[in-house]
Design a protein around this motif. Structure first.
Motif, short mmCIF file in Angstrom:
data_model
loop_
_atom_site.label_atom_id
_atom_site.label_comp_id
_atom_site.label_asym_id
_atom_site.label_seq_id
_atom_site.Cartn_x
_atom_site.Cartn_y
_atom_site.Cartn_z
N TRP A 240 0.83 -1.20 0.00
CA TRP A 240 0.00 0.00 0.00
C TRP A 240 0.87 1.25 0.00
N ALA B 186 -4.79 4.53 5.36
CA ALA B 186 -5.35 3.17 5.32
C ALA B 186 -4.54 2.25 6.22
N ALA C 118 -6.00 0.20 9.35
CA ALA C 118 -5.80 -1.25 9.47
C ALA C 118 -5.14 -1.61 10.80
N GLU D 40 -12.18 -5.53 7.74
CA GLU D 40 -12.71 -5.32 6.40
C GLU D 40 -13.76 -4.20 6.40
N PHE E 80 -13.07 -0.42 5.62
CA PHE E 80 -12.81 0.02 4.24
C PHE E 80 -14.06 -0.01 3.37
N ASP F 221 -14.54 -1.33 -0.45
CA ASP F 221 -13.24 -1.55 -1.11
C ASP F 221 -12.84 -3.01 -0.95
N LYS G 65 -9.20 -4.62 -0.02
CA LYS G 65 -8.67 -4.70 1.34
C LYS G 65 -9.16 -6.00 1.98
N ILE H 64 -4.64 -8.16 6.08
CA ILE H 64 -4.39 -7.07 7.02
C ILE H 64 -3.96 -7.63 8.37
#
Length: 143
Positions: A29, A34, A38, A94, A97, A100, A103, A108
């Motif tokens: 990333w 983000a 995470a 999850e 996000f 999205d 992701k 993560i």
């Protein structure tokens, strides 16, 4: 040069940025916000699965800024959660996000767990592993 004028805050900022950089590199990333989201969601999900005592031991090894993140919104009654499901552990990772789909909660979690292994003592990592419910322990151990 000092950013904040307080060496403890500057050092914590440096260490926190190192954690975020490691997460970004691991996940491929380029988005620091983000990575922060995470990390925050993962620390909270982990916090809910640990006992109060084990959570405190983990927090003691976090940079000052991440201690605040770890304890933000903390409700001790929710610690040591009885929820042992990996899906329920990954859901908030999850959900942050939204739509999205790029992701992945498991990716993560594994990235954050690898960063924990890098920055937290081996003894504390072992304690975390043994304190987690078996299905989540397997996810933590695989990272």
């Amino acid at each position: 040069m000092s950013t904040t004028g307080l060496s403890q805050f500057d050092e914590s900022l440096h260490h926190t940025n190192s954690w975020l950089k490691d997460i970004m590199e691991d996940l491929g990333w380029a988005d620091r916000p983000a990575a922060y989201s995470a990390l925050r969601a993962s620390l909270h999900a982990l916090r809910h699965r640990l006992t109060i005592e084990e959570g405190a031991h983990l927090a003691a090894q976090l940079p000052l800024m991440l201690k605040g993140v770890f304890y933000d919104g903390w409700k001790p009654a929710n610690c040591g959660g009885k929820n042992r499901s990996v899906d329920r552990f990954l859901a908030p990772l999850e959900d942050i996000f939204g739509d999205d789909n790029s992701k992945d909660g498991q990716a993560i979690a594994e990235a954050v767990f690898r960063v924990l292994r890098k920055h937290v003592s081996a003894g504390e990592v072992r304690h975390i592993e043994h304190a987690l419910p078996q299905p989540i322990r397997e996810l933590f151990s695989a990272a």
